[in-house]
Design an enzyme around this catalytic site. Structure first.
Site, short mmCIF file in Angstrom:
data_model
loop_
_atom_site.label_atom_id
_atom_site.label_comp_id
_atom_site.label_asym_id
_atom_site.label_seq_id
_atom_site.Cartn_x
_atom_site.Cartn_y
_atom_site.Cartn_z
N HIS A 158 -5.68 -4.77 -17.16
CA HIS A 158 -5.55 -6.13 -16.61
C HIS A 158 -4.78 -6.12 -15.29
O HIS A 158 -4.15 -7.11 -14.93
CB HIS A 158 -4.87 -7.09 -17.59
CG HIS A 158 -5.41 -7.01 -18.98
ND1 HIS A 158 -6.45 -7.80 -19.42
CD2 HIS A 158 -5.09 -6.20 -20.02
CE1 HIS A 158 -6.72 -7.49 -20.68
NE2 HIS A 158 -5.92 -6.51 -21.07
N SER A 279 -6.33 -2.67 14.48
CA SER A 279 -6.73 -4.04 14.75
C SER A 279 -6.69 -4.29 16.24
O SER A 279 -5.86 -3.71 16.96
CB SER A 279 -5.76 -4.98 14.02
OG SER A 279 -5.71 -6.23 14.68
N LYS A 285 -1.53 -2.39 12.47
CA LYS A 285 -2.51 -2.26 11.40
C LYS A 285 -3.15 -0.89 11.28
O LYS A 285 -3.41 -0.22 12.26
CB LYS A 285 -3.63 -3.30 11.59
CG LYS A 285 -3.23 -4.74 11.36
CD LYS A 285 -2.75 -5.03 9.94
CE LYS A 285 -3.88 -5.15 8.95
NZ LYS A 285 -4.75 -6.31 9.20
N GLU A 292 -13.58 -0.04 2.47
CA GLU A 292 -14.11 -1.40 2.31
C GLU A 292 -15.62 -1.44 2.54
O GLU A 292 -16.36 -2.14 1.86
CB GLU A 292 -13.43 -2.36 3.29
CG GLU A 292 -11.96 -2.56 3.01
CD GLU A 292 -11.27 -3.26 4.16
OE1 GLU A 292 -11.38 -4.50 4.24
OE2 GLU A 292 -10.66 -2.58 5.00
#
Ligand code: ARG
Length: 460
Positions: A158, A279, A285, A292
Protein backbone atom coordinates in the site's frame (compact mmCIF):
# COMPACT_ATOMS: atom_id res chain seq x y z
CA UNK A 1 -12.17 -0.86 -70.93
CA UNK A 2 -10.14 -2.13 -68.01
CA UNK A 3 -8.24 0.13 -65.60
CA UNK A 4 -4.45 0.11 -65.18
CA UNK A 5 -4.52 -1.68 -61.82
CA UNK A 6 -2.95 -5.15 -61.59
CA UNK A 7 -6.46 -6.34 -60.80
CA UNK A 8 -8.13 -3.85 -63.17
CA UNK A 9 -9.69 -6.33 -65.63
CA UNK A 10 -13.29 -6.15 -64.45
CA UNK A 11 -13.25 -2.43 -63.66
CA UNK A 12 -14.39 0.30 -65.97
CA UNK A 13 -14.01 3.27 -63.64
CA UNK A 14 -10.93 4.56 -61.83
CA UNK A 15 -11.05 5.48 -58.18
CA UNK A 16 -10.06 9.04 -57.36
CA UNK A 17 -6.50 9.30 -56.16
CA UNK A 18 -7.56 10.31 -52.66
CA UNK A 19 -9.66 7.15 -52.43
CA UNK A 20 -6.68 5.11 -53.63
CA UNK A 21 -4.63 6.77 -50.94
CA UNK A 22 -7.14 5.78 -48.28
CA UNK A 23 -7.01 2.16 -49.42
CA UNK A 24 -3.24 1.98 -49.80
CA UNK A 25 -0.91 0.41 -47.27
CA UNK A 26 2.40 1.06 -49.00
CA UNK A 27 3.28 3.92 -46.63
CA UNK A 28 3.75 1.34 -43.87
CA UNK A 29 3.83 -2.16 -45.33
CA UNK A 30 7.03 -1.27 -47.19
CA UNK A 31 8.64 -2.23 -43.89
CA UNK A 32 7.96 -5.82 -44.96
CA UNK A 33 9.59 -5.39 -48.38
CA UNK A 34 12.42 -7.74 -47.54
CA UNK A 35 10.03 -10.40 -46.25
CA UNK A 36 7.83 -9.96 -49.32
CA UNK A 37 10.71 -10.63 -51.71
CA UNK A 38 11.96 -13.56 -49.63
CA UNK A 39 8.44 -15.04 -49.71
CA UNK A 40 8.19 -14.58 -53.47
CA UNK A 41 11.58 -16.21 -54.03
CA UNK A 42 10.48 -19.29 -52.08
CA UNK A 43 7.18 -19.38 -53.96
CA UNK A 44 8.71 -19.13 -57.42
CA UNK A 45 11.36 -21.76 -56.67
CA UNK A 46 8.52 -24.04 -55.63
CA UNK A 47 6.71 -23.30 -58.90
CA UNK A 48 9.74 -24.59 -60.79
CA UNK A 49 10.27 -27.60 -58.56
CA UNK A 50 6.67 -28.71 -59.04
CA UNK A 51 6.87 -28.13 -62.80
CA UNK A 52 4.23 -25.40 -62.72
CA UNK A 53 6.69 -22.94 -64.29
CA UNK A 54 9.70 -23.73 -66.47
CA UNK A 55 13.32 -23.13 -65.53
CA UNK A 56 13.78 -20.21 -67.92
CA UNK A 57 10.88 -18.19 -66.60
CA UNK A 58 11.82 -18.90 -63.00
CA UNK A 59 15.45 -17.88 -63.58
CA UNK A 60 14.30 -14.53 -64.94
CA UNK A 61 11.92 -13.96 -62.04
CA UNK A 62 14.53 -14.99 -59.45
CA UNK A 63 17.18 -12.73 -60.98
CA UNK A 64 14.69 -9.87 -61.07
CA UNK A 65 13.65 -10.34 -57.46
CA UNK A 66 17.23 -10.65 -56.24
CA UNK A 67 18.09 -7.44 -58.08
CA UNK A 68 15.19 -5.63 -56.45
CA UNK A 69 16.22 -6.95 -53.03
CA UNK A 70 19.80 -5.71 -53.50
CA UNK A 71 18.59 -2.30 -54.61
CA UNK A 72 16.17 -2.23 -51.71
CA UNK A 73 19.03 -2.73 -49.23
CA UNK A 74 20.82 0.20 -50.85
CA UNK A 75 17.74 2.39 -50.55
CA UNK A 76 17.33 2.58 -54.32
CA UNK A 77 13.75 1.36 -54.59
CA UNK A 78 10.89 3.81 -54.92
CA UNK A 79 7.33 2.78 -54.05
CA UNK A 80 4.12 4.43 -55.25
CA UNK A 81 0.63 4.79 -53.80
CA UNK A 82 -0.84 3.88 -57.19
CA UNK A 83 0.45 0.37 -56.63
CA UNK A 84 -1.40 0.23 -53.30
CA UNK A 85 0.69 -2.12 -51.23
CA UNK A 86 4.09 -3.73 -50.97
CA UNK A 87 3.01 -6.85 -52.87
CA UNK A 88 1.81 -5.02 -55.95
CA UNK A 89 4.64 -2.50 -55.80
CA UNK A 90 7.24 -5.26 -55.95
CA UNK A 91 5.38 -7.06 -58.73
CA UNK A 92 5.08 -3.84 -60.68
CA UNK A 93 8.80 -3.07 -60.30
CA UNK A 94 9.54 -6.64 -61.35
CA UNK A 95 7.37 -6.19 -64.44
CA UNK A 96 9.22 -2.98 -65.32
CA UNK A 97 12.51 -4.85 -65.07
CA UNK A 98 11.82 -8.24 -66.67
CA UNK A 99 8.62 -7.73 -68.66
CA UNK A 100 5.42 -9.74 -68.73
CA UNK A 101 7.03 -12.96 -67.45
CA UNK A 102 6.78 -11.27 -64.04
CA UNK A 103 3.07 -11.96 -64.18
CA UNK A 104 3.76 -15.69 -63.76
CA UNK A 105 5.04 -15.15 -60.21
CA UNK A 106 1.54 -14.88 -58.80
CA UNK A 107 0.51 -18.34 -60.08
CA UNK A 108 -1.16 -20.38 -57.35
CA UNK A 109 -0.91 -17.54 -54.87
CA UNK A 110 -3.03 -14.65 -53.61
CA UNK A 111 -2.15 -11.47 -51.82
CA UNK A 112 -4.07 -12.94 -48.91
CA UNK A 113 -1.60 -15.74 -48.22
CA UNK A 114 1.23 -13.47 -49.37
CA UNK A 115 0.53 -10.76 -46.80
CA UNK A 116 0.01 -13.32 -44.06
CA UNK A 117 3.37 -14.90 -44.96
CA UNK A 118 5.15 -11.54 -44.95
CA UNK A 119 3.65 -10.62 -41.60
CA UNK A 120 4.55 -13.96 -40.02
CA UNK A 121 8.11 -13.57 -41.28
CA UNK A 122 8.27 -9.99 -40.00
CA UNK A 123 7.33 -11.02 -36.44
CA UNK A 124 9.33 -14.26 -36.54
CA UNK A 125 12.47 -12.36 -37.56
CA UNK A 126 12.15 -9.82 -34.75
CA UNK A 127 11.38 -12.05 -31.79
CA UNK A 128 14.99 -13.23 -31.20
CA UNK A 129 16.29 -9.65 -30.87
CA UNK A 130 13.57 -8.77 -28.38
CA UNK A 131 14.32 -11.87 -26.31
CA UNK A 132 18.02 -11.02 -26.40
CA UNK A 133 17.38 -7.47 -25.14
CA UNK A 134 15.23 -8.80 -22.29
CA UNK A 135 17.99 -11.21 -21.31
CA UNK A 136 20.48 -8.34 -21.28
CA UNK A 137 18.32 -6.59 -18.69
CA UNK A 138 17.98 -9.81 -16.71
CA UNK A 139 21.79 -10.01 -16.64
CA UNK A 140 22.05 -6.42 -15.42
CA UNK A 141 19.45 -7.10 -12.73
CA UNK A 142 21.36 -10.15 -11.50
CA UNK A 143 24.61 -8.19 -11.37
CA UNK A 144 23.03 -5.31 -9.47
CA UNK A 145 21.24 -7.73 -7.16
CA UNK A 146 24.48 -9.55 -6.35
CA UNK A 147 26.02 -6.23 -5.31
CA UNK A 148 23.03 -5.46 -3.13
CA UNK A 149 22.06 -8.64 -1.32
CA UNK A 150 22.74 -6.96 2.02
CA UNK A 151 21.43 -3.54 1.06
CA UNK A 152 18.47 -3.00 3.35
CA UNK A 153 15.48 -0.96 2.30
CA UNK A 154 11.88 -0.61 3.37
CA UNK A 155 9.56 -3.10 1.70
CA UNK A 156 6.19 -1.58 0.90
CA UNK A 157 2.60 -2.68 0.76
CA UNK A 158 0.00 0.00 0.00
CA UNK A 159 3.08 2.20 -0.43
CA UNK A 160 3.42 2.14 3.37
CA UNK A 161 6.53 0.84 5.10
CA UNK A 162 5.75 -2.83 5.66
CA UNK A 163 8.84 -4.90 6.48
CA UNK A 164 12.48 -4.32 5.68
CA UNK A 165 13.77 -6.22 2.65
CA UNK A 166 16.96 -6.70 0.71
CA UNK A 167 17.27 -4.42 -2.33
CA UNK A 168 18.75 -7.44 -4.10
CA UNK A 169 15.51 -9.29 -3.37
CA UNK A 170 13.54 -6.42 -4.85
CA UNK A 171 15.65 -6.53 -8.02
CA UNK A 172 15.23 -10.28 -8.32
CA UNK A 173 11.46 -9.83 -8.32
CA UNK A 174 11.87 -7.91 -11.58
CA UNK A 175 14.24 -10.60 -12.80
CA UNK A 176 11.41 -13.12 -12.41
CA UNK A 177 8.95 -10.86 -14.20
CA UNK A 178 11.31 -10.40 -17.13
CA UNK A 179 12.04 -14.10 -17.23
CA UNK A 180 8.36 -14.72 -17.82
CA UNK A 181 8.37 -11.99 -20.48
CA UNK A 182 11.21 -13.70 -22.33
CA UNK A 183 9.41 -17.04 -22.07
CA UNK A 184 6.23 -15.51 -23.44
CA UNK A 185 8.09 -14.17 -26.48
CA UNK A 186 9.75 -17.56 -26.89
CA UNK A 187 6.34 -19.16 -26.92
CA UNK A 188 5.19 -16.49 -29.37
CA UNK A 189 7.43 -18.23 -31.94
CA UNK A 190 5.31 -21.37 -31.83
CA UNK A 191 2.26 -19.68 -33.33
CA UNK A 192 4.31 -17.39 -35.56
CA UNK A 193 6.50 -20.08 -37.02
CA UNK A 194 3.75 -21.49 -39.28
CA UNK A 195 3.55 -20.97 -43.02
CA UNK A 196 0.32 -19.64 -44.55
CA UNK A 197 1.86 -19.63 -48.04
CA UNK A 198 -0.13 -21.74 -50.48
CA UNK A 199 -3.47 -21.14 -48.77
CA UNK A 200 -4.02 -18.79 -51.73
CA UNK A 201 -7.07 -16.52 -51.49
CA UNK A 202 -8.93 -18.66 -48.97
CA UNK A 203 -9.50 -22.14 -50.34
CA UNK A 204 -6.17 -23.43 -51.58
CA UNK A 205 -5.36 -23.78 -55.27
CA UNK A 206 -5.84 -26.14 -58.20
CA UNK A 207 -2.12 -25.96 -59.01
CA UNK A 208 -0.06 -28.87 -57.69
CA UNK A 209 1.91 -26.68 -55.27
CA UNK A 210 4.22 -27.95 -52.52
CA UNK A 211 3.54 -26.05 -49.31
CA UNK A 212 6.12 -27.96 -47.32
CA UNK A 213 8.79 -26.88 -49.81
CA UNK A 214 8.03 -23.17 -49.39
CA UNK A 215 7.76 -23.58 -45.62
CA UNK A 216 11.21 -25.21 -45.54
CA UNK A 217 12.67 -22.54 -47.82
CA UNK A 218 11.38 -19.82 -45.48
CA UNK A 219 12.44 -21.61 -42.32
CA UNK A 220 8.92 -22.20 -41.00
CA UNK A 221 8.62 -25.29 -38.81
CA UNK A 222 4.97 -25.89 -39.64
CA UNK A 223 2.36 -25.33 -42.33
CA UNK A 224 -1.17 -24.11 -41.58
CA UNK A 225 -3.48 -27.09 -41.94
CA UNK A 226 -6.55 -25.07 -42.90
CA UNK A 227 -6.46 -22.50 -45.67
CA UNK A 228 -9.24 -20.33 -44.20
CA UNK A 229 -7.41 -20.18 -40.89
CA UNK A 230 -4.10 -19.49 -42.65
CA UNK A 231 -5.27 -16.27 -44.30
CA UNK A 232 -7.36 -14.91 -41.46
CA UNK A 233 -5.36 -15.86 -38.37
CA UNK A 234 -3.66 -12.98 -36.58
CA UNK A 235 -3.34 -14.69 -33.20
CA UNK A 236 0.44 -14.53 -33.48
CA UNK A 237 0.21 -10.73 -33.77
CA UNK A 238 -2.25 -10.50 -30.88
CA UNK A 239 0.02 -12.66 -28.78
CA UNK A 240 2.94 -10.47 -29.73
CA UNK A 241 1.09 -7.30 -28.71
CA UNK A 242 -0.12 -8.93 -25.54
CA UNK A 243 3.40 -10.05 -24.63
CA UNK A 244 4.74 -6.61 -25.46
CA UNK A 245 2.04 -5.03 -23.30
CA UNK A 246 2.91 -7.16 -20.29
CA UNK A 247 6.60 -6.44 -20.83
CA UNK A 248 5.95 -2.69 -20.99
CA UNK A 249 3.74 -2.95 -17.93
CA UNK A 250 6.67 -4.47 -16.03
CA UNK A 251 9.10 -1.83 -17.23
CA UNK A 252 6.55 0.85 -16.41
CA UNK A 253 6.14 -0.35 -12.82
CA UNK A 254 9.88 -0.35 -12.34
CA UNK A 255 10.15 3.12 -13.88
CA UNK A 256 7.41 4.41 -11.61
CA UNK A 257 9.38 3.28 -8.57
CA UNK A 258 12.59 4.59 -10.06
CA UNK A 259 11.02 8.02 -10.53
CA UNK A 260 9.84 8.05 -6.93
CA UNK A 261 13.09 6.78 -5.56
CA UNK A 262 15.23 9.44 -7.19
CA UNK A 263 12.98 12.13 -5.70
CA UNK A 264 14.10 14.34 -2.82
CA UNK A 265 11.64 12.64 -0.47
CA UNK A 266 12.93 9.10 -1.05
CA UNK A 267 16.48 9.73 -2.24
CA UNK A 268 17.27 6.01 -2.51
CA UNK A 269 18.76 6.11 -6.00
CA UNK A 270 20.49 8.46 -8.35
CA UNK A 271 20.28 8.11 -12.11
CA UNK A 272 23.24 8.80 -14.34
CA UNK A 273 23.34 12.17 -16.11
CA UNK A 274 23.18 10.17 -19.33
CA UNK A 275 19.58 9.16 -18.68
CA UNK A 276 18.21 12.32 -17.13
CA UNK A 277 17.48 15.82 -18.34
CA UNK A 278 17.49 19.32 -16.94
CA UNK A 279 14.82 21.98 -16.92
CA UNK A 280 14.82 25.00 -19.20
CA UNK A 281 13.77 27.20 -16.28
CA UNK A 282 14.78 25.51 -13.02
CA UNK A 283 18.55 25.11 -12.91
CA UNK A 284 18.55 22.58 -10.07
CA UNK A 285 16.39 19.99 -11.85
CA UNK A 286 17.50 16.50 -12.79
CA UNK A 287 14.45 14.83 -14.25
CA UNK A 288 14.07 11.08 -14.76
CA UNK A 289 12.73 11.70 -18.28
CA UNK A 290 13.74 8.34 -19.72
CA UNK A 291 12.02 6.41 -16.94
CA UNK A 292 8.90 8.53 -17.37
CA UNK A 293 8.96 8.05 -21.13
CA UNK A 294 9.18 4.27 -20.84
CA UNK A 295 6.24 4.44 -18.41
CA UNK A 296 4.41 6.69 -20.86
CA UNK A 297 5.14 4.57 -23.91
CA UNK A 298 3.52 1.58 -22.27
CA UNK A 299 0.21 3.32 -23.09
CA UNK A 300 0.68 3.21 -26.84
CA UNK A 301 1.61 -0.47 -26.76
CA UNK A 302 -1.52 -1.32 -24.74
CA UNK A 303 -3.44 0.76 -27.29
CA UNK A 304 -2.08 -1.32 -30.17
CA UNK A 305 -3.24 -4.49 -28.43
CA UNK A 306 -6.73 -3.13 -27.94
CA UNK A 307 -6.75 -1.73 -31.47
CA UNK A 308 -6.07 -5.11 -33.03
CA UNK A 309 -8.45 -6.96 -30.73
CA UNK A 310 -11.17 -4.53 -31.77
CA UNK A 311 -10.30 -4.82 -35.46
CA UNK A 312 -10.47 -8.59 -35.30
CA UNK A 313 -13.47 -9.14 -33.14
CA UNK A 314 -16.26 -9.20 -35.72
CA UNK A 315 -14.42 -10.32 -38.82
CA UNK A 316 -16.09 -13.06 -40.79
CA UNK A 317 -13.76 -15.64 -42.33
CA UNK A 318 -11.62 -15.34 -44.33
CA UNK A 319 -9.69 -12.28 -45.53
CA UNK A 320 -11.23 -8.84 -45.10
CA UNK A 321 -9.56 -5.54 -45.89
CA UNK A 322 -9.88 -4.66 -42.19
CA UNK A 323 -6.87 -6.93 -41.76
CA UNK A 324 -4.71 -4.31 -43.39
CA UNK A 325 -5.03 -2.51 -40.05
CA UNK A 326 -3.09 -5.29 -38.31
CA UNK A 327 0.37 -4.06 -39.18
CA UNK A 328 1.03 -0.52 -38.03
CA UNK A 329 0.46 -1.29 -34.35
CA UNK A 330 2.85 -4.22 -34.52
CA UNK A 331 5.50 -2.20 -36.39
CA UNK A 332 5.17 0.63 -33.89
CA UNK A 333 5.38 -1.82 -31.00
CA UNK A 334 8.67 -3.20 -32.32
CA UNK A 335 9.94 0.35 -32.75
CA UNK A 336 8.85 1.21 -29.24
CA UNK A 337 9.95 -1.76 -27.19
CA UNK A 338 13.42 -2.29 -28.65
CA UNK A 339 14.72 1.19 -27.75
CA UNK A 340 12.74 1.11 -24.49
CA UNK A 341 14.55 -2.09 -23.51
CA UNK A 342 17.92 -0.60 -24.43
CA UNK A 343 17.33 2.65 -22.56
CA UNK A 344 16.03 0.75 -19.56
CA UNK A 345 19.16 -1.37 -19.47
CA UNK A 346 21.39 1.68 -19.78
CA UNK A 347 19.57 3.39 -16.94
CA UNK A 348 19.71 0.35 -14.72
CA UNK A 349 23.36 -0.43 -15.30
CA UNK A 350 24.41 3.10 -14.37
CA UNK A 351 22.15 3.68 -11.39
CA UNK A 352 23.79 4.76 -8.13
CA UNK A 353 22.36 3.01 -5.08
CA UNK A 354 22.27 5.19 -1.97
CA UNK A 355 22.53 2.31 0.45
CA UNK A 356 22.76 4.48 3.57
CA UNK A 357 19.56 6.34 2.75
CA UNK A 358 17.71 3.13 2.08
CA UNK A 359 18.92 1.69 5.38
CA UNK A 360 18.12 4.85 7.31
CA UNK A 361 14.55 4.74 6.05
CA UNK A 362 14.11 1.44 7.88
CA UNK A 363 15.36 2.75 11.22
CA UNK A 364 12.97 5.64 11.85
CA UNK A 365 9.83 3.70 11.20
CA UNK A 366 7.81 0.83 12.59
CA UNK A 367 8.66 -1.70 9.90
CA UNK A 368 10.08 -3.92 12.66
CA UNK A 369 6.66 -4.22 14.35
CA UNK A 370 6.10 -7.71 12.91
CA UNK A 371 9.46 -8.75 14.39
CA UNK A 372 8.27 -7.82 17.89
CA UNK A 373 4.90 -9.53 17.41
CA UNK A 374 6.68 -12.70 16.13
CA UNK A 375 9.09 -12.46 19.07
CA UNK A 376 6.23 -12.40 21.56
CA UNK A 377 4.52 -15.24 19.72
CA UNK A 378 7.64 -17.41 19.97
CA UNK A 379 7.59 -16.72 23.72
CA UNK A 380 4.14 -18.34 23.87
CA UNK A 381 1.85 -15.32 23.60
CA UNK A 382 -0.87 -16.07 20.99
CA UNK A 383 -0.03 -14.15 17.80
CA UNK A 384 -3.33 -12.22 17.76
CA UNK A 385 -2.68 -10.99 21.31
CA UNK A 386 0.94 -10.17 20.43
CA UNK A 387 -0.29 -8.20 17.41
CA UNK A 388 -2.57 -6.18 19.73
CA UNK A 389 0.20 -5.47 22.24
CA UNK A 390 2.59 -4.26 19.55
CA UNK A 391 -0.15 -2.20 17.91
CA UNK A 392 -0.60 -0.29 21.14
CA UNK A 393 3.15 0.20 21.46
CA UNK A 394 3.23 1.62 17.93
CA UNK A 395 0.41 4.02 18.77
CA UNK A 396 2.23 5.20 21.89
CA UNK A 397 5.48 5.42 19.93
CA UNK A 398 3.90 7.63 17.28
CA UNK A 399 2.59 9.93 20.00
CA UNK A 400 5.90 10.11 21.88
CA UNK A 401 8.21 9.96 18.86
CA UNK A 402 9.80 6.75 20.05
CA UNK A 403 10.54 3.72 17.85
CA UNK A 404 10.24 0.15 19.11
CA UNK A 405 13.99 -0.28 19.41
CA UNK A 406 14.11 2.82 21.68
CA UNK A 407 11.84 1.29 24.34
CA UNK A 408 13.79 0.62 27.53
CA UNK A 409 14.14 -2.87 28.96
CA UNK A 410 12.18 -1.80 32.01
CA UNK A 411 9.26 -0.72 29.82
CA UNK A 412 9.47 -3.91 27.79
CA UNK A 413 9.30 -5.93 31.00
CA UNK A 414 6.10 -4.12 31.95
CA UNK A 415 4.54 -5.45 28.73
CA UNK A 416 5.77 -8.97 29.30
CA UNK A 417 8.36 -10.39 31.66
CA UNK A 418 9.21 -12.82 28.85
CA UNK A 419 10.96 -10.10 26.86
CA UNK A 420 14.73 -10.23 27.18
CA UNK A 421 17.83 -8.34 25.98
CA UNK A 422 17.89 -10.29 22.70
CA UNK A 423 14.80 -8.35 21.58
CA UNK A 424 17.01 -5.42 20.51
CA UNK A 425 18.84 -7.64 18.08
CA UNK A 426 15.59 -8.97 16.68
CA UNK A 427 14.40 -5.41 16.05
CA UNK A 428 17.39 -4.51 13.85
CA UNK A 429 16.35 -4.25 10.17
CA UNK A 430 19.29 -6.35 8.95
CA UNK A 431 18.41 -9.09 11.42
CA UNK A 432 14.76 -8.90 10.38
CA UNK A 433 15.81 -9.40 6.77
CA UNK A 434 18.36 -12.10 7.45
CA UNK A 435 15.89 -14.15 9.48
CA UNK A 436 13.26 -14.24 6.70
CA UNK A 437 14.88 -17.36 5.43
CA UNK A 438 11.77 -19.17 4.22
CA UNK A 439 12.00 -20.37 0.61
CA UNK A 440 11.78 -17.38 -1.76
CA UNK A 441 11.95 -14.92 1.15
CA UNK A 442 14.14 -11.87 1.49
CA UNK A 443 16.69 -13.54 3.82
CA UNK A 444 20.23 -13.06 2.51
CA UNK A 445 20.68 -16.80 1.99
CA UNK A 446 17.51 -16.99 -0.05
CA UNK A 447 18.49 -14.02 -2.19
CA UNK A 448 21.89 -15.62 -2.82
CA UNK A 449 20.07 -18.79 -3.86
CA UNK A 450 17.83 -16.86 -6.27
CA UNK A 451 20.84 -15.15 -7.79
CA UNK A 452 22.68 -18.44 -8.18
CA UNK A 453 19.72 -20.00 -9.95
CA UNK A 454 19.34 -16.96 -12.20
CA UNK A 455 23.02 -17.06 -13.13
CA UNK A 456 22.56 -20.69 -14.16
CA UNK A 457 19.47 -19.81 -16.18
CA UNK A 458 21.35 -17.09 -18.02
CA UNK A 459 24.43 -19.26 -18.45
CA UNK A 460 26.61 -16.77 -16.58
N1 ARG B 1 -2.48 -4.66 -48.38
C1 ARG B 1 -3.26 -5.79 -48.02
C2 ARG B 1 -3.16 -6.02 -46.51
O1 ARG B 1 -2.29 -5.48 -45.94
C3 ARG B 1 -2.79 -7.00 -48.73
C4 ARG B 1 -3.82 -8.03 -48.97
C5 ARG B 1 -4.84 -7.53 -49.90
N2 ARG B 1 -5.77 -8.52 -50.28
C6 ARG B 1 -6.94 -8.22 -50.82
N3 ARG B 1 -7.73 -9.18 -51.14
N4 ARG B 1 -7.33 -6.97 -50.99
O2 ARG B 1 -3.95 -6.73 -45.91
Amino acid sequence: MSTEKLWGGRFSQQADSWVDEFGASISFDQQMADEDITGSLAHVKMLEKTGILNHDDVSKIVAGLVGIQEDLHQGKIHFTVENEDIHMNIESILTDRIGSVAGKLHTGRSRNDQVATDFHLYVKNRLPKIIEEIKTIQTTLVKLASENVETIMPGYTHLQHAQPISYGHYLMAYYSMLKRDAERFEFNQKHTDISPLGAAALAGTTFPIDRQFTADELGFSEVYGNSLDAVSDRDFALEFLSNASILMLHLSRFCEELSMWVSYEFNYLELSDKYTTGSSIMPQKKNPDMAELIRGKSGRVFGHLFGLLSTMKSLPLAYNKDLQEDKEGVFDTVKTILPALRVFNGMLSTVKVKKDNMYKATTHDFSNATELADYLATKGIPFRQAHGIVGELVLKGIQSGQNLQDISMADFKKISPLIEEDVYDVLKPEVAVERRNSYGGTGFKQVHEQIKKAQEELGL
